[in-house]
Every structure is written in C-alpha cells, then in structure tokens.
Design a protein around this motif. Structure first.
Motif, PDB file in Angstrom:
ATOM      1  N   PRO A  30       0.854  -1.201   0.000  1.00 55.79           N
ATOM      2  CA  PRO A  30       0.000   0.000   0.000  1.00 55.79           C
ATOM      3  C   PRO A  30       0.887   1.247   0.000  1.00 55.79           C
ATOM      4  CG  PRO A  30      -0.628  -1.547   1.736  1.00 55.79           C
ATOM      5  CD  PRO A  30       0.710  -1.981   1.229  1.00 55.79           C
ATOM      6  N   VAL A  31       0.608   2.183  -0.907  1.00 53.59           N
ATOM      7  CA  VAL A  31       1.429   3.387  -0.987  1.00 53.59           C
ATOM      8  C   VAL A  31       0.530   4.620  -0.880  1.00 53.59           C
ATOM      9  CG1 VAL A  31       3.235   2.263  -2.329  1.00 53.59           C
ATOM     10  CG2 VAL A  31       1.346   3.364  -3.526  1.00 53.59           C
ATOM     11  N   ALA A  32       0.958   5.573  -0.029  1.00 52.80           N
ATOM     12  CA  ALA A  32       0.188   6.806   0.142  1.00 52.80           C
ATOM     13  C   ALA A  32       0.774   7.951  -0.661  1.00 52.80           C
ATOM     14  CB  ALA A  32       0.144   7.181   1.632  1.00 52.80           C
ATOM     15  N   GLY A  33       2.026   7.792  -1.091  1.00 54.74           N
ATOM     16  CA  GLY A  33       2.669   8.852  -1.854  1.00 54.74           C
ATOM     17  C   GLY A  33       4.033   8.391  -2.313  1.00 54.74           C
ATOM     18  N   PRO A  35      -6.805   6.595  -4.018  1.00 58.03           N
ATOM     19  CA  PRO A  35      -7.097   8.033  -4.099  1.00 58.03           C
ATOM     20  C   PRO A  35      -8.570   8.312  -3.793  1.00 58.03           C
ATOM     21  CG  PRO A  35      -7.091   7.083  -6.290  1.00 58.03           C
ATOM     22  CD  PRO A  35      -6.765   5.966  -5.346  1.00 58.03           C
ATOM     23  N   PHE A  36      -8.843   9.544  -3.332  1.00 57.88           N
ATOM     24  CA  PHE A  36     -10.219   9.941  -3.014  1.00 57.88           C
ATOM     25  C   PHE A  36     -10.812  10.807  -4.138  1.00 57.88           C
ATOM     26  CE2 PHE A  36      -9.032   9.817   1.755  1.00 57.88           C
ATOM     27  CZ  PHE A  36      -9.082   8.434   1.739  1.00 57.88           C
ATOM     28  N   GLU A  37      -9.950  11.320  -5.026  1.00 58.75           N
ATOM     29  CA  GLU A  37     -10.404  12.162  -6.145  1.00 58.75           C
ATOM     30  C   GLU A  37      -9.833  11.607  -7.453  1.00 58.75           C
ATOM     31  OE1 GLU A  37     -12.506  14.525  -5.712  1.00 58.75           O
ATOM     32  OE2 GLU A  37     -12.410  14.730  -3.509  1.00 58.75           O
ATOM     33  N   ARG A  38     -10.636  11.696  -8.551  1.00 56.50           N
ATOM     34  CA  ARG A  38     -10.194  11.192  -9.843  1.00 56.50           C
ATOM     35  C   ARG A  38      -8.969  11.951 -10.353  1.00 56.50           C
ATOM     36  NH1 ARG A  38     -11.780   6.134 -11.076  1.00 56.50           N
ATOM     37  NH2 ARG A  38     -14.055   5.869 -10.816  1.00 56.50           N
ATOM     38  N   GLU A  39      -8.928  13.256 -10.099  1.00 56.92           N
ATOM     39  CA  GLU A  39      -7.796  14.052 -10.563  1.00 56.92           C
ATOM     40  C   GLU A  39      -6.508  13.597  -9.893  1.00 56.92           C
ATOM     41  OE1 GLU A  39     -10.567  15.196  -9.324  1.00 56.92           O
ATOM     42  OE2 GLU A  39     -11.592  16.173 -11.020  1.00 56.92           O
ATOM     43  N   ASP A  40      -6.591  13.322  -8.586  1.00 59.35           N
ATOM     44  CA  ASP A  40      -5.414  12.862  -7.854  1.00 59.35           C
ATOM     45  C   ASP A  40      -4.938  11.506  -8.387  1.00 59.35           C
ATOM     46  OD1 ASP A  40      -5.652  15.090  -6.293  1.00 59.35           O
ATOM     47  OD2 ASP A  40      -6.707  14.070  -4.657  1.00 59.35           O
ATOM     48  N   GLU A  41      -5.887  10.671  -8.800  1.00 60.08           N
ATOM     49  CA  GLU A  41      -5.548   9.346  -9.319  1.00 60.08           C
ATOM     50  C   GLU A  41      -4.683   9.462 -10.563  1.00 60.08           C
ATOM     51  OE1 GLU A  41      -7.865   5.257 -10.771  1.00 60.08           O
ATOM     52  OE2 GLU A  41      -9.006   7.091 -10.334  1.00 60.08           O
ATOM     53  N   GLN A  42      -5.093  10.340 -11.485  1.00 58.99           N
ATOM     54  CA  GLN A  42      -4.347  10.489 -12.735  1.00 58.99           C
ATOM     55  C   GLN A  42      -2.960  11.088 -12.503  1.00 58.99           C
ATOM     56  OE1 GLN A  42      -6.876  12.824 -15.259  1.00 58.99           O
ATOM     57  NE2 GLN A  42      -8.498  11.249 -15.351  1.00 58.99           N
ATOM     58  N   TYR A  89      -9.914   3.683  -6.675  1.00 62.37           N
ATOM     59  CA  TYR A  89     -10.640   4.925  -6.379  1.00 62.37           C
ATOM     60  C   TYR A  89     -11.673   4.681  -5.282  1.00 62.37           C
ATOM     61  CZ  TYR A  89     -14.002   8.725  -6.971  1.00 62.37           C
ATOM     62  OH  TYR A  89     -14.870   9.769  -6.742  1.00 62.37           O
ATOM     63  N   SER A  90     -11.670   5.563  -4.269  1.00 61.99           N
ATOM     64  CA  SER A  90     -12.567   5.386  -3.105  1.00 61.99           C
ATOM     65  C   SER A  90     -13.418   6.638  -2.930  1.00 61.99           C
ATOM     66  CB  SER A  90     -11.748   5.115  -1.833  1.00 61.99           C
ATOM     67  OG  SER A  90     -12.588   5.000  -0.712  1.00 61.99           O
ATOM     68  N   PRO A  91     -14.636   6.657  -3.518  1.00 64.23           N
ATOM     69  CA  PRO A  91     -15.490   7.838  -3.411  1.00 64.23           C
ATOM     70  C   PRO A  91     -15.991   8.090  -1.984  1.00 64.23           C
ATOM     71  CG  PRO A  91     -16.697   6.033  -4.423  1.00 64.23           C
ATOM     72  CD  PRO A  91     -15.265   5.585  -4.314  1.00 64.23           C
ATOM     73  N   TYR A  92     -15.969   7.047  -1.140  1.00 62.98           N
ATOM     74  CA  TYR A  92     -16.425   7.218   0.249  1.00 62.98           C
ATOM     75  C   TYR A  92     -15.263   7.464   1.212  1.00 62.98           C
ATOM     76  CZ  TYR A  92     -20.864   5.505  -1.545  1.00 62.98           C
ATOM     77  OH  TYR A  92     -22.031   5.352  -2.260  1.00 62.98           O
ATOM     78  N   ARG A  93     -14.058   7.741   0.646  1.00 64.95           N
ATOM     79  CA  ARG A  93     -12.877   8.126   1.425  1.00 64.95           C
ATOM     80  C   ARG A  93     -12.439   7.062   2.432  1.00 64.95           C
ATOM     81  NH1 ARG A  93     -16.518  11.240   0.624  1.00 64.95           N
ATOM     82  NH2 ARG A  93     -17.539  10.797   2.626  1.00 64.95           N
ATOM     83  N   SER A  94     -12.686   5.813   2.079  1.00 59.73           N
ATOM     84  CA  SER A  94     -12.236   4.709   2.920  1.00 59.73           C
ATOM     85  C   SER A  94     -10.991   4.084   2.304  1.00 59.73           C
ATOM     86  CB  SER A  94     -13.333   3.648   3.050  1.00 59.73           C
ATOM     87  OG  SER A  94     -12.829   2.463   3.631  1.00 59.73           O
ATOM     88  N   ILE A  95      -9.974   3.870   3.129  1.00 59.16           N
ATOM     89  CA  ILE A  95      -8.754   3.208   2.660  1.00 59.16           C
ATOM     90  C   ILE A  95      -8.832   1.708   2.914  1.00 59.16           C
ATOM     91  CG2 ILE A  95      -6.263   3.001   3.031  1.00 59.16           C
ATOM     92  CD1 ILE A  95      -6.212   5.966   3.693  1.00 59.16           C
TER      93      ILE A  95
END
Length: 608
Positions: free
Chosen positions: A479-482, A508-515, A534-540
């Motif tokens: 798992p990588v956060a950055g 990621p929580f946003e599509r832009e951040d994913e790209q 992609y996690s629209p509900y902000r769950s990791i």
C-alpha cells in the motif's frame, strides 16, 4: 521515562538464580500469611454476639461454648492443612487436593471459590481498615473510596517489589497487633482475677434463656467461624518458604493456629465477662479496650494496630492468589500469563490483576463491603469442605501408616465445615446467593479457556496437522500513500525478497489525484505495477482489503503466498505519534485476521 518510574517503584530486576533469596523464613511468613486469619479476631467474636443479642444479653454466656466449637473446628483445620502441606508440598491447597482426589470439577469449584475469595479479602480488608481510620477522623469519611484505592495501590506496589521486601515491612504491624491484643487480654484477665470487674456485668454460665434454639446456636457458630478465614493461605503458598519448605510451612501453620486460638478465645472471654454489647458505631475490641484502659495511649495503640492489620490482611491475598493462579494456569484453566515471573521474581501478573479487581469491587460497592463478609466467608468454607473431603478419599485409597487417625481428623473438619457452609446458606441466603451464580459462571469460563488451549495445542502439534503445501512463489502487495522515502524503503525491501510479483496499491479519493499519481509513479517506478483503487467514500481499509482478498483467492489456486508490506515511518519522539494518523496500524489490525495473508511492517525511522 516509564522504565525509570518502574525501577523507582518496584526496584531493579532480579536474576532468575536469585529466586532463593526471595523465599520467606518462618518469622516473615507468619506475619505475611497469617494477617488475614489474625485480623479476623477483630470481628469474629462480634459476629457471635450480634446473633445472640437478638434474644437478650443474658444469652451471651453461650458465646463461650460457641467459641469452644470454633476452636474445635480450628484445630481440625490446622491438623488437616498440616497433612495437606506434607501430602502436596508443591502448594495449591484446596484446589490441588480436590482435583486429585474428588475430580476436576470439585477442584475447579475449590480453586474458583478461592480466587474470588482472595479478591474479596483485599477489598473487604482494605475497606474495613479505611473505615477504622475515617471513624477516628470523621472529616475523611467522604473520601473512603479514594483512601481505600490508595491503600490497594500501595500494597500492590509493595508486593511487586518482591515477597521478602513486603514481608520485611509488613511484619512489624502484624506483630504489634498481636502484642497489643496479648497485653489487652492479660490486663483484662488480671483485673478479673483481682476482683476489679463486677460479676454482675454478665449472666452466669448456664442461665436459662427464653427462645434459645439449636438453629440460632448454629447460626451464631457459623457467624463466629468467619474468624477462620485465611487459615488455608499457608498451604497455598508453600513454594514461598525457604527450604525445607514443607517443614517450615507446617511450623508456621501451627504457630498461626496457636496465636489465633489464644487471641480469639481471649477476646470472646473478655467480651462475655465484661458484658460487652455490640454497637454499630463501636467495635467489640474497642469497647473492651476502653473499659480496661480508658481513652489513654494503650487504647489508641490497640485501635491503631487493629486498623493496620485490617488493611494488611489484604496481603494474605497477594501472597496466595498468584500461587493459586499459577496452579490453575499450568492446568490450562486460566491464562498462561499468570505463570510468568516479573522483574522481581514474583508472579506480577497475578498481583496486578488482584489489585485491579479489588479496586473495581471497592468502587462498585463504594467502599462499603461489609455486607460481602458472609459471601467472603462462605467462599472459604466451600474449599474447606472440599479439601478435607478430598483428603478422606486419599487416606481411604492409599491407607498409609496411621491413616485412620488422619481420616478422623479430616472427617471431623469436613463435617463441621459442611455444617457451617449449610448454615450460611440457610441463615444468610440473601447475602450469599451470588455464590450459586458465580461458581457456575467460573466453571464455564474455566472450561472455555481449557478448551481453547486444547484446540490450539491440537492444531499446532505437527503429528496431528495436515502437511503444509509448498509455496510456489510470493505475491507482494505494498500500500502506498505517496512517493516518499518511506515507500521507497519498503519497495527496496520487497525487491530483495525475489518475489514472483510486486503490486503497489494506491487509494485516491479524487479522480484528478488518481491520474496525477499514476503519471508520477510511471516516471519513478516504471518496473513495478501500480493498482489504483478509487474510493469515493474516502475509505482506505475497505477497498484495500477487498483487493487483497481477490488477489489471495487467485493466488491460492496456484499455491502462491500473498504478503502485504506495510510502510510506516517512526517519529523520533513518542509523542509525535499523536500528530499523525495511524492508518498503517489500523490496516495491520484489520488484516491480522485474514487467513493466508502475511503482514510485514517495514519501519522508516525519522531523524528529527
């Protein structure tokens, strides 16, 4: 810092080969292991009078034959437990005797009853001693609970320092109490012999009393038998004695029985002859001391030592509870942590648990635990009855030399103990009924714990397990956060394992951040596959574990092992942890119970 505080409170750790230095000699053992039994002199005689006063003060002369009956039971118990000491020198007392001779469930009833009883010993003793102090200083009465808790913490800390240290300090108040009562009894008898006490203060022996019955006399006898609580402690704590431990334990037991018999009979006799009537606000011992000495130094000396020994009676529980817990833990009926010796070579887990549960009782009952005394007493007499019944079976089965006399001693003790137990249930059912609830619950708990240990042993035993399949390869998920040194450190470790496949997972929580992240990753680690969830509900945790489960199911078909490497940075200072989220900790906790998934943490230590 914590290690410094710990060392200050309980001292430097001791080596295992210093265990012999932590054994007790007879003088210290008598003080430590007899404090509970000797302290009962302060309330045992009063319990007899409280029953007899329901008729009239004229019935007080019955306290003499009742006390004689209690002494007969005491002699039977002392002789019986002396035989137990030599028959079972490894300790364990009623639990070991009952288990070996009557079966596992009688043994567990005895062991469970004593465990609960030792907790009650601490709570009741400390609360009673606190009451004695706050009675002398009424302004402190509102702080009964905090004061009692402080006493428990002090005694717990003292016991964590080791058996010999606690014995060295606590022996003085016990012997001062014994001295004070002997002086009280001697002066009281001297006054009687010199005619300074009027014979009109008491009814002559044999005075007819209306309404007297066998039931009431048995009730008074069972109440007075509460003075015998703590007699069994020495047989449980044989391993604490210096060698030869059985001989030293037996001599200490006889000394305790002799002291208890003299003090108990002396107080009962003085209470009868001086015509002492029990009152709610004044104890019988206090009343006797005031009549003999008045309110002078000796009176306050007696009251002070009585308050001290009531508090220190709790130490009997600290000496016996951990050793009984060791025997139960070795038989896999309670957690194995109770078999571990602490820094000072005592069974510190047992000491800590005893202190904690005693504090819980004090808080729940707000320091007023006097109505638990019948429960406390019946919790002792059940093991008394079982242990002596077990010894009867032992003598009949083995028939050693002189076994008939030994059988008579145990049979006498078992019969009287059974009568006392039944009288508690008949006369004080409203106070002792919890015994009928907690004993079955304890048995269920013991059974569940034992079954767990047996199941674990069965599954870990190589001969009984299915042979493990060979691992064909390793699929590593990171798992990588950055894009950081923490992640780089974990990826380097993953590469060193010669894995079949390494998968980096980003949530990621946003599509832009994913790209944006995917573009940076391709430039930074082009040879390592990246999966974005992609996690629209902000769950990791949820999408990550779902992905790991999917990979694991596919990997198991080809005998591949899934390993999750969790990157984690470690702050230089501990308090810095509260400034960061603990997602790695939560992830590990969540994955720990996933079957066939290995979790590895790769720490990255920060320098500032």
């Amino acid at each position: 810092m914590m290690s410094s505080v710990k060392r200050f409170l309980i001292g430097r750790p001791l080596k295992s080969d210093q265990l012999g230095d932590q054994k007790l000699n007879k003088t210290k053992a008598l003080a430590i292991l007899s404090s509970d039994a000797l302290s009962s002199v302060a309330y045992g005689p009063e319990q007899i009078l409280l029953v007899l006063i329901t008729l009239s003060a004229a019935a007080f002369w019955y306290s003499i034959p009742i006390a004689a009956g209690v002494l007969v039971l005491l002699v039977a118990l002392i002789l019986s437990y002396r035989q137990i000491i030599f028959a079972y020198p490894q300790g364990g007392g009623a639990y070991v005797v009952s288990k070996e001779n009557l079966g596992i469930y009688p043994g567990l009833i005895a062991g469970g009853s004593l465990l609960v009883d030792y907790i009650l010993t601490v709570a009741v003793s400390v609360s009673a001693g606190t009451d004695a102090i706050t009675s002398a200083f009424p302004s402190l009465h509102a702080y009964n609970v905090p004061i009692a808790i402080i006493f428990v913490l002090l005694i717990t800390t003292l016991n964590l320092r080791g058996v010999t240290e606690s014995a060295s300090l606590l022996a003085y108040p016990v012997y001062l109490f014994v001295l004070a009562l002997f002086v009280l009894i001697a002066v009281g008898i001297y006054n009687i012999l010199t005619g300074q006490v009027s014979a009109e203060l008491h009814a002559p022996l044999g005075t007819p009393v209306a309404g007297i019955s066998l039931f009431l006399l048995l009730k008074a006898f069972s109440s007075g038998s509460s003075a015998l609580t703590g007699v069994e402690a020495i047989s449980n704590a044989i391993p604490n004695f210096k060698e030869p431990s059985p001989n030293n334990a037996a001599k200490t037991l006889l000394a305790m029985g002799s002291l208890l018999a003299l003090l108990f009979s002396g107080i009962v006799f003085l209470a009868y002859y001086y015509g002492i009537v029990p009152r709610p606000e004044v104890t019988v011992v206090s009343d006797i001391a005031e009549q003999i000495f008045g309110r002078n130094f000796m009176y306050y000396f007696i009251q002070g030592t009585t308050a001290l020994i009531l508090i220190l009676a709790a130490n009997t529980g600290y000496s016996a509870f951990p050793l009984l817990a060791v025997n139960l833990a070795k038989d896999k009926f309670i957690p194995r942590m109770f078999t571990i010796r602490g820094d000072r070579l005592g069974y510190s887990n047992g000491i800590l648990i005893l202190g904690l549960l005693s504090i819980v009782l004090i808080v729940v009952f707000k320091g007023r635990t006097e109505h638990l005394i019948p429960l406390y007493a019946v919790g002792v007499f059940i093991p008394f009855t079982l242990s002596q019944s077990g010894m009867i079976v032992r003598w009949v089965r083995k028939k050693p030399e002189g076994w008939v006399m030994k059988l008579i001693i145990n049979a006498t003790g078992a019969l009287i103990s059974l009568i006392v137990t039944m009288m508690f249930f008949l006369t004080k059912f409203t106070q002792v009924w919890p015994v009928l609830v907690f004993i079955p619950l304890i048995l269920v708990l013991f059974h569940r714990i034992h079954k767990h240990y047996e199941d674990v042993a069965d599954q870990l035993r190589i001969t009984s397990c299915t042979k493990a399949l060979p691992i064909e390869g390793n699929i590593i998920i990171v798992p990588v956060a950055g894009i950081t040194h923490v992640v780089e450190n974990s990826l380097n470790y993953a590469k060193s394992l010669s894995a079949y496949q390494i998968i980096a997972v980003h949530v990621p929580f946003e599509r832009e951040d994913e790209q944006v992240f995917e573009q940076k990753w391709t430039k930074w680690q082009p040879d390592i596959r990246l999966v974005s969830l992609y996690s629209p509900y902000r769950s990791i945790i949820h999408p990550l574990t779902k992905f790991i489960d999917t990979v694991q199911r596919k990997a198991s078909e080809s005998n591949y092992q899934v390993t999750v490497i969790v990157p984690q940075f470690i702050p230089k200072k501990g308090w810095h942890n509260i400034l960061h989220n603990q997602s790695s900790l939560l992830l590990r906790a969540h994955l720990l119970y996933r079957r066939n998934v290995i979790i590895t943490t790769v720490p990255y230590h920060l320098k500032k």
